[in-house]
Design a protein around this motif. Structure first.
Motif, PDB file in Angstrom:
ATOM      1  N   MET A   1       3.633 -10.901   5.597  1.00  0.00           N
ATOM      2  CA  MET A   1       3.320  -9.709   6.170  1.00  0.00           C
ATOM      3  C   MET A   1       2.365  -9.625   7.744  1.00  0.00           C
ATOM      4  SD  MET A   1       4.362  -7.705   3.783  1.00  0.00           S
ATOM      5  CE  MET A   1       3.689  -6.117   4.052  1.00  0.00           C
ATOM      6  N   LYS A   2       2.436 -10.705   8.273  1.00  0.00           N
ATOM      7  CA  LYS A   2       1.717 -10.739   9.457  1.00  0.00           C
ATOM      8  C   LYS A   2       2.360  -9.988  10.528  1.00  0.00           C
ATOM      9  CE  LYS A   2      -0.565 -15.052   8.280  1.00  0.00           C
ATOM     10  NZ  LYS A   2      -1.035 -16.586   8.523  1.00  0.00           N
ATOM     11  N   ASP A   3       3.497  -9.853  10.607  1.00  0.00           N
ATOM     12  CA  ASP A   3       4.104  -9.077  11.564  1.00  0.00           C
ATOM     13  C   ASP A   3       4.311  -7.448  11.363  1.00  0.00           C
ATOM     14  OD1 ASP A   3       6.070  -9.713   9.493  1.00  0.00           O
ATOM     15  OD2 ASP A   3       7.611  -9.935  11.113  1.00  0.00           O
ATOM     16  N   LYS A   4       4.095  -7.331  10.143  1.00  0.00           N
ATOM     17  CA  LYS A   4       4.243  -5.968   9.503  1.00  0.00           C
ATOM     18  C   LYS A   4       3.052  -4.784   9.744  1.00  0.00           C
ATOM     19  CE  LYS A   4       7.661  -7.106   7.433  1.00  0.00           C
ATOM     20  NZ  LYS A   4       9.429  -6.796   7.929  1.00  0.00           N
ATOM     21  N   THR A   5       3.285  -3.613  10.359  1.00  0.00           N
ATOM     22  CA  THR A   5       2.312  -2.641  10.547  1.00  0.00           C
ATOM     23  C   THR A   5       2.365  -1.687   9.659  1.00  0.00           C
ATOM     24  OG1 THR A   5       2.445  -2.929  13.047  1.00  0.00           O
ATOM     25  CG2 THR A   5       1.597  -0.648  12.169  1.00  0.00           C
ATOM     26  N   ILE A   6       1.271  -1.459   8.716  1.00  0.00           N
ATOM     27  CA  ILE A   6       1.077  -0.520   7.505  1.00  0.00           C
ATOM     28  C   ILE A   6       0.380   0.443   7.828  1.00  0.00           C
ATOM     29  CG2 ILE A   6       0.858  -0.556   5.172  1.00  0.00           C
ATOM     30  CD1 ILE A   6       1.606  -3.575   4.876  1.00  0.00           C
ATOM     31  N   LEU A   7       0.546   1.661   7.492  1.00  0.00           N
ATOM     32  CA  LEU A   7      -0.215   2.776   7.749  1.00  0.00           C
ATOM     33  C   LEU A   7      -0.600   3.391   6.210  1.00  0.00           C
ATOM     34  CD1 LEU A   7      -0.428   6.047  10.255  1.00  0.00           C
ATOM     35  CD2 LEU A   7      -0.790   6.194   8.002  1.00  0.00           C
ATOM     36  N   ILE A   8      -1.872   3.485   6.129  1.00  0.00           N
ATOM     37  CA  ILE A   8      -2.172   3.876   4.529  1.00  0.00           C
ATOM     38  C   ILE A   8      -3.033   5.271   4.656  1.00  0.00           C
ATOM     39  CG2 ILE A   8      -3.130   3.283   2.281  1.00  0.00           C
ATOM     40  CD1 ILE A   8      -2.925   0.377   3.211  1.00  0.00           C
ATOM     41  N   THR A   9      -2.658   6.166   4.146  1.00  0.00           N
ATOM     42  CA  THR A   9      -3.668   7.538   4.188  1.00  0.00           C
ATOM     43  C   THR A   9      -4.776   7.418   3.186  1.00  0.00           C
ATOM     44  OG1 THR A   9      -2.477   8.864   2.771  1.00  0.00           O
ATOM     45  CG2 THR A   9      -1.856   8.933   5.115  1.00  0.00           C
ATOM     46  N   GLY A  10      -5.783   7.913   3.330  1.00  0.00           N
ATOM     47  CA  GLY A  10      -7.077   8.015   2.302  1.00  0.00           C
ATOM     48  C   GLY A  10      -7.544   6.631   1.865  1.00  0.00           C
ATOM     49  N   ALA A  11      -7.637   5.553   3.006  1.00  0.00           N
ATOM     50  CA  ALA A  11      -7.537   4.341   2.929  1.00  0.00           C
ATOM     51  C   ALA A  11      -9.238   3.856   2.875  1.00  0.00           C
ATOM     52  CB  ALA A  11      -6.985   3.316   3.931  1.00  0.00           C
ATOM     53  N   ASN A  12     -10.253   4.808   2.899  1.00  0.00           N
ATOM     54  CA  ASN A  12     -11.558   4.465   2.922  1.00  0.00           C
ATOM     55  C   ASN A  12     -12.256   4.342   1.574  1.00  0.00           C
ATOM     56  OD1 ASN A  12     -11.087   7.225   3.466  1.00  0.00           O
ATOM     57  ND2 ASN A  12     -13.299   7.391   3.054  1.00  0.00           N
ATOM     58  N   ASP A  13     -11.525   4.906   0.569  1.00  0.00           N
ATOM     59  CA  ASP A  13     -12.158   4.852  -0.787  1.00  0.00           C
ATOM     60  C   ASP A  13     -10.995   4.599  -1.855  1.00  0.00           C
ATOM     61  OD1 ASP A  13     -13.846   5.180  -2.573  1.00  0.00           O
ATOM     62  OD2 ASP A  13     -14.216   7.396  -2.460  1.00  0.00           O
ATOM     63  N   GLY A  14     -11.337   4.128  -3.106  1.00  0.00           N
ATOM     64  CA  GLY A  14     -10.531   4.203  -4.178  1.00  0.00           C
ATOM     65  C   GLY A  14      -9.276   3.103  -4.170  1.00  0.00           C
ATOM     66  N   ILE A  15      -8.247   4.011  -4.564  1.00  0.00           N
ATOM     67  CA  ILE A  15      -6.877   3.114  -4.546  1.00  0.00           C
ATOM     68  C   ILE A  15      -6.452   2.877  -3.191  1.00  0.00           C
ATOM     69  CG2 ILE A  15      -4.457   3.214  -5.180  1.00  0.00           C
ATOM     70  CD1 ILE A  15      -5.207   5.116  -7.335  1.00  0.00           C
ATOM     71  N   GLY A  16      -6.711   3.728  -2.057  1.00  0.00           N
ATOM     72  CA  GLY A  16      -6.226   3.514  -0.646  1.00  0.00           C
ATOM     73  C   GLY A  16      -7.319   2.201  -0.310  1.00  0.00           C
ATOM     74  N   ARG A  17      -8.265   2.156  -0.516  1.00  0.00           N
ATOM     75  CA  ARG A  17      -9.095   0.980   0.012  1.00  0.00           C
ATOM     76  C   ARG A  17      -8.640  -0.199  -0.662  1.00  0.00           C
ATOM     77  NH1 ARG A  17     -15.558   0.036   1.092  1.00  0.00           N
ATOM     78  NH2 ARG A  17     -15.371  -2.238   1.455  1.00  0.00           N
ATOM     79  N   ALA A  18      -8.339  -0.157  -1.957  1.00  0.00           N
ATOM     80  CA  ALA A  18      -8.075  -1.508  -2.791  1.00  0.00           C
ATOM     81  C   ALA A  18      -6.831  -1.860  -2.210  1.00  0.00           C
ATOM     82  CB  ALA A  18      -7.950  -1.168  -4.098  1.00  0.00           C
ATOM     83  N   THR A  19      -5.914  -0.963  -1.937  1.00  0.00           N
ATOM     84  CA  THR A  19      -4.498  -1.448  -1.286  1.00  0.00           C
ATOM     85  C   THR A  19      -4.612  -2.092  -0.040  1.00  0.00           C
ATOM     86  OG1 THR A  19      -3.499   0.643  -2.605  1.00  0.00           O
ATOM     87  CG2 THR A  19      -2.395  -0.381  -0.700  1.00  0.00           C
ATOM     88  N   ALA A  20      -5.487  -1.333   0.861  1.00  0.00           N
ATOM     89  CA  ALA A  20      -5.726  -2.007   2.219  1.00  0.00           C
ATOM     90  C   ALA A  20      -6.354  -3.248   2.133  1.00  0.00           C
ATOM     91  CB  ALA A  20      -6.723  -1.109   2.923  1.00  0.00           C
ATOM     92  N   GLU A  21      -7.380  -3.623   1.306  1.00  0.00           N
ATOM     93  CA  GLU A  21      -7.837  -5.007   1.356  1.00  0.00           C
ATOM     94  C   GLU A  21      -6.731  -6.000   0.636  1.00  0.00           C
ATOM     95  OE1 GLU A  21     -10.960  -4.016  -1.641  1.00  0.00           O
ATOM     96  OE2 GLU A  21     -12.367  -3.771  -0.123  1.00  0.00           O
ATOM     97  N   GLN A  22      -6.178  -5.515  -0.220  1.00  0.00           N
ATOM     98  CA  GLN A  22      -5.014  -6.519  -0.685  1.00  0.00           C
ATOM     99  C   GLN A  22      -4.124  -6.675   0.441  1.00  0.00           C
ATOM    100  OE1 GLN A  22      -3.590  -5.840  -4.716  1.00  0.00           O
ATOM    101  NE2 GLN A  22      -5.379  -4.474  -5.109  1.00  0.00           N
ATOM    102  N   LEU A  23      -3.670  -5.624   1.181  1.00  0.00           N
ATOM    103  CA  LEU A  23      -2.644  -6.096   2.214  1.00  0.00           C
ATOM    104  C   LEU A  23      -3.216  -6.912   3.433  1.00  0.00           C
ATOM    105  CD1 LEU A  23      -0.726  -2.819   1.810  1.00  0.00           C
ATOM    106  CD2 LEU A  23      -0.026  -4.659   1.196  1.00  0.00           C
ATOM    107  N   ALA A  24      -4.401  -6.486   3.635  1.00  0.00           N
ATOM    108  CA  ALA A  24      -5.100  -7.310   4.824  1.00  0.00           C
ATOM    109  C   ALA A  24      -5.267  -8.725   4.350  1.00  0.00           C
ATOM    110  CB  ALA A  24      -6.528  -6.249   4.864  1.00  0.00           C
ATOM    111  N   GLY A  25      -5.478  -9.002   3.032  1.00  0.00           N
ATOM    112  CA  GLY A  25      -5.519 -10.411   2.678  1.00  0.00           C
ATOM    113  C   GLY A  25      -4.227 -11.170   2.805  1.00  0.00           C
ATOM    114  N   ARG A  26      -3.141 -10.309   3.127  1.00  0.00           N
ATOM    115  CA  ARG A  26      -1.987 -10.947   3.240  1.00  0.00           C
ATOM    116  C   ARG A  26      -1.384 -11.000   4.457  1.00  0.00           C
ATOM    117  NH1 ARG A  26       1.998  -9.710  -1.700  1.00  0.00           N
ATOM    118  NH2 ARG A  26       0.474  -9.326  -3.482  1.00  0.00           N
TER     119      ARG A  26
END
Length: 284
Positions: A1-26
């Motif tokens: 996923m290192k060459d992928k740009t991902i936009l997540i709405t509502g990413a500062n809390d809840g499911i959005g933040r958890a999604t962001a953390e997991q994708l950042a880890g990739r």
């Protein structure tokens, strides 16, 4: 996923933040689109510190204000030539009638119309990744109880039921997914999902005191946000669904059949046409 740009709405809390953390880890390049940019920047910093991925940006976005959605779209397109994954995750719940800046019932306006406008405005970046972009809409199993009332999308009726309004907005998410696939399936895949009953702050932010108190008592027994993010991450990353589109997944990453009304093509077209007219002045 290192060459992928991902936009997540509502990413500062809840499911959005958890999604962001997991994708950042990739290793993905993340854009956290948040209504409160100060909170968004704080979360971005925390994600960078915990994952070691410093390619995390923020984008001010208020889905309850079409002008804000347009401005966010312009800012994103000016800075990013392509968008590989769009996760329309943000959501709101309220048990009293509130309206968006543009006069729409808040849950319909934020959960559907704001994301509808954002997605269409970002099409130039999405279509740059022809056949590769994934659009993911976080819906809910409660869509099965939803009914679209086109005579009450601006809160015309005096009576208000927050749960019914939420179900309506989630039905709109599923209908939007199916119609987006029919119209733009040659350019992207688009899917929606039920994340499970997740212990987020959804019912604590705008709900009344009683609803908030009941939800706070129940929340410890609900699924954790990290688990609730699993299907979003799966749809964003897994090669198994690279060519799967116009479908509805559950919290176990299994294909499910949405409600009969959610599969109604005539209703989906009517919602699309209504939504196009609603946001017409803010299209890019």
């Amino acid at each position: 996923m290192k060459d992928k740009t991902i936009l997540i709405t509502g990413a500062n809390d809840g499911i959005g933040r958890a999604t962001a953390e997991q994708l950042a880890g990739r290793g993905a390049h993340l854009v956290l689109a948040c209504r409160d940019d100060t909170k968004g920047q704080r979360v971005a910093k925390e994600i960078m510190e915990t994952t070691g991925n410093h390619n995390v940006d923020t984008l001010p976005l208020d889905l309850a204000d079409f002008a804000s959605v347009k401005a966010a779209s312009e800012e994103f397109l000016a800075e990013h030539p392509k968008l590989d994954v769009l996760i329309n995750n943000a959501g709101v719940y309220t048990d009293r009638l509130e309206l968006t800046t543009d006069g729409y019932e808040l849950q319909f306006g934020v959960n559907h119309l704001g994301h509808f406008l954002l997605t269409l405005n970002l099409l130039p970046a999405i279509q740059c990744c022809r056949h590769c972009t994934r659009v993911i809409n976080v819906a809910s199993a409660i869509h099965k109880k939803g009914v679209l009332d086109f005579t009450n999308l601006r809160g015309e009726k005096k009576s208000y039921n927050g749960t019914e309004a939420y179900a309506q907005s989630k039905l709109a998410n599923v209908l939007f997914t199916m119609e987006l696939d029919r119209r733009y399936g040659q350019d992207m895949t688009t899917n929606c999902l039920h994340p499970g009953l997740v212990g987020t702050r959804l019912a604590n932010k705008k709900a009344g005191a009683l609803t908030s108190a009941v939800w706070s008592m129940y929340k410890p027994f609900a699924t954790r946000p990290e688990q609730g993010a699993a299907t979003s991450v799966y749809l964003a990353t897994n090669p198994e669904v690279r060519d799967v589109s116009g479908r509805y997944f559950d919290e176990r990453q299994c294909l499910q059949k949405p409600s009969a009304i959610a599969r109604n093509e005539q209703l989906a077209r009517r919602l699309w046409e209504y939504s196009e007219q609603a946001v017409a002045d803010f299209r890019l």
